[in-house]
Scaffold this active site. Structure first.
Site, PDB file in Angstrom:
ATOM      1  N   HIS A  13       0.810  -0.989  -0.065  1.00 24.24           N
ATOM      2  CA  HIS A  13       0.012  -0.124  -0.016  1.00 24.24           C
ATOM      3  C   HIS A  13       0.880   1.330  -0.049  1.00 24.24           C
ATOM      4  O   HIS A  13       1.301   1.651   0.984  1.00 24.24           O
ATOM      5  CB  HIS A  13      -1.086  -0.046   1.445  1.00 24.24           C
ATOM      6  N   HIS A  15       1.360   5.351  -1.813  1.00 23.15           N
ATOM      7  CA  HIS A  15       1.017   6.481  -2.786  1.00 23.15           C
ATOM      8  C   HIS A  15       1.917   6.992  -3.550  1.00 23.15           C
ATOM      9  O   HIS A  15       2.944   7.600  -2.720  1.00 23.15           O
ATOM     10  CB  HIS A  15       0.185   7.322  -1.716  1.00 23.15           C
ATOM     11  N   LYS A 109      -9.537  -0.660  -5.401  1.00 21.92           N
ATOM     12  CA  LYS A 109      -9.616   0.199  -4.402  1.00 21.92           C
ATOM     13  C   LYS A 109     -10.725   0.656  -4.052  1.00 21.92           C
ATOM     14  O   LYS A 109     -11.273   1.548  -5.044  1.00 21.92           O
ATOM     15  CB  LYS A 109      -8.375   0.778  -4.242  1.00 21.92           C
ATOM     16  N   HIS A 146     -10.365   1.049   1.995  1.00 16.79           N
ATOM     17  CA  HIS A 146     -10.274   2.047   3.113  1.00 16.79           C
ATOM     18  C   HIS A 146     -11.489   2.027   3.942  1.00 16.79           C
ATOM     19  O   HIS A 146     -12.494   2.528   3.807  1.00 16.79           O
ATOM     20  CB  HIS A 146     -10.213   3.375   2.416  1.00 16.79           C
ATOM     21  N   HIS A 181      -4.300  -0.327   6.242  1.00 18.61           N
ATOM     22  CA  HIS A 181      -4.116   0.390   7.431  1.00 18.61           C
ATOM     23  C   HIS A 181      -5.000   0.389   8.692  1.00 18.61           C
ATOM     24  O   HIS A 181      -5.253   1.449   9.109  1.00 18.61           O
ATOM     25  CB  HIS A 181      -3.834   1.811   6.817  1.00 18.61           C
ATOM     26  N   ASP A 261       1.363   2.706   3.339  1.00 16.06           N
ATOM     27  CA  ASP A 261       0.613   3.960   3.277  1.00 16.06           C
ATOM     28  C   ASP A 261       1.429   5.149   3.275  1.00 16.06           C
ATOM     29  O   ASP A 261       0.973   6.274   3.659  1.00 16.06           O
ATOM     30  CB  ASP A 261      -0.388   3.967   4.379  1.00 16.06           C
TER      31      ASP A 261
HETATM   32  O1  DOR Z   1      -3.128   9.347   5.548  1.00 13.91           O
HETATM   33  C1  DOR Z   1      -3.864   9.115   4.322  1.00 13.91           C
HETATM   34  N1  DOR Z   1      -3.278   9.596   3.393  1.00 13.91           N
HETATM   35  N2  DOR Z   1      -4.697   8.089   4.315  1.00 13.91           N
HETATM   36  C2  DOR Z   1      -5.010   7.897   3.132  1.00 13.91           C
HETATM   37  O2  DOR Z   1      -5.981   7.046   3.074  1.00 13.91           O
HETATM   38  C3  DOR Z   1      -4.860   8.548   1.983  1.00 13.91           C
HETATM   39  C4  DOR Z   1      -3.292   9.164   2.009  1.00 13.91           C
HETATM   40  C5  DOR Z   1      -3.139  10.058   0.626  1.00 13.91           C
HETATM   41  O3  DOR Z   1      -3.606   9.699  -0.282  1.00 13.91           O
HETATM   42  O4  DOR Z   1      -2.469  11.113   1.097  1.00 13.91           O
HETATM   43 ZN    ZN Z   2      -3.573   5.016   1.526  1.00 14.27          ZN
END
Ligand code: DOR
Ligand code: ZN
Length: 354
Positions: A13, A15, A109, A146, A181, A261
């Site tokens: 996971h 980004h 997702k 999520h 998460h 995450d």
């Molecule tokens: O803290 C987070 N940031 N939780 C999420 O679910 C998304 C993520 C983000 O894309 O910045």
């Molecule tokens: Zn995330």
């Protein structure tokens, strides 16, 4: 032990974003992991279809190659976002998707509407998506959730989602589901009781911080204040929750596996009157994970958690390479290209070799 060597791990996971941020963050993950699953909540355009996902895979791979690595060293995995508009056929098109012999689109997702960064197109009614979930079950695409109820009180959002998780597990017995998460003891307990088809990712930051580190952080000059770089969704909770997560990650139960995450945002977007959720942990993941498992005397449980359970859950082969961390002190930079990392300015005692 001057060095610690483990099977090359996976991050289920992460980004990566797009454009300039993508370029600056991908190398951190690619140098530590064999695979990482990139989330689809990109901006301005999310990843919604097979075509979007393959294009995104190429964008990530191009950066991996630019830093001298090949897809054999690091293979990105990609996901599509399931929205109220997703059709079963969008999912069916993804069957057996592969690039150069690698399976790359591995999950769909779901973000509930408005719950976190770029979730304005999130799902408002899970039942309305049952045809899509049935198609995912049919083609073997993992449902990545999520798991938070947007309208609930901010600290109860995950807890209130657990009924929906149980309902989906019951109604789709062959669908593999990942609650992403997890942040509470209630989730750990619920996961243990759910069937084998339901797993959960645990982040590094939820293993290390609590709400106290977000709201009553002790800064460099010794006074307490808000730390926006520790703010994320789900919000880190109490000590007993963190304890339950540590217990789960170190338990050897294959339902619990690693997903960082890591969520980069520019410093000014975090340090604002409506700061974005997300902890940019990619630069420090393995050194801190190894240190944490070692601190708890559970180093033998690290490799299953970061390098085996996730791959098995997703039906992927285990990485064959290894990675070594040396005992060497380094100070985490205060910023990387305008992004403040987790543990910024702190000294870390382990360093990835090479
Ligand atoms: O803290 C987070 N940031 N939780 C999420 O679910 C998304 C993520 C983000 O894309 O910045
Ligand atoms: Zn995330």
């Amino acid at each position: 032990m001057d060095a610690i060597t483990i099977r090359r791990p996976d991050d289920f996971h992460v980004h990566f974003r797009r454009g300039e941020i993508l370029k600056s963050v991908v190398p951190f993950t690619a140098r530590q992991f064999g695979r990482a699953m990139a989330m689809p909540n990109t901006s301005p355009e999310p990843i919604l279809t097979r075509g979007d996902a393959l294009k995104y895979w190429l964008e990530i791979t191009e950066i991996v190659q630019k830093v001298g690595l090949s897809p054999e060293d690091f293979c990105p995995l990609v996901t599509i976002q399931i929205t109220d508009e997703t059709e079963p056929n969008t999912v069916r098109e993804i069957k057996e998707e592969g690039m150069g012999g690698h399976k790359v689109i591995v999950a769909g997702k779901v973000y509930p509407l408005g719950v976190t960064t770029n979730s304005h197109n999130g799902v408002s009614d899970f039942r309305a998506l049952y045809r899509v979930f049935a198609a995912m079950e049919e083609v073997g695409l993992v449902l990545s959730l999520h798991g938070q109820v947007p309208k609930a009180f901010c600290l109860d959002r995950e807890k209130e989602f657990l009924d929906t998780l149980a309902m989906l597990a019951k109604d789709f017995p062959a669908l593999r589901i990942v609650m992403e998460h997890i942040s509470t003891k209630e989730s750990v307990d619920a996961l243990k009781d759910l069937p084998k088809t339901v797993g959960a990712t645990i982040t590094l930051h939820h293993l290390l911080i609590t709400l106290h580190d977000v709201l009553s952080f002790v800064g460099e000059e010794g006074s307490e204040g808000l730390n926006p770089h520790h703010y994320c969704q789900p919000i880190p909770q109490k000590l007993e929750d963190r304890g339950a997560l540590i217990g789960a990650a170190m338990s050897g139960n294959p339902k619990f596996f690693f997903g960082s995450d890591s969520a980069p945002h520019l410093k000014e977007r975090k340090e604002s009157s409506c700061g974005c959720a997300g902890v940019f942990s990619a630069p420090v993941l393995l050194p801190l994970l190894v240190g944490l498992f070692e601190f708890h005397g559970k180093l033998d449980r690290l490799e299953p958690f970061v390098s085996e359970f996730g791959a098995r859950f997703y039906g992927l082969p285990l990485n064959q390479e290894t990675i070594t961390l040396n005992r060497e002190e380094w100070v985490v930079p205060k910023e990387y290209n305008g992004i403040v990392p987790f543990f910024a300015g702190k000294t870390v005692g382990l360093k990835v070799q090479g």
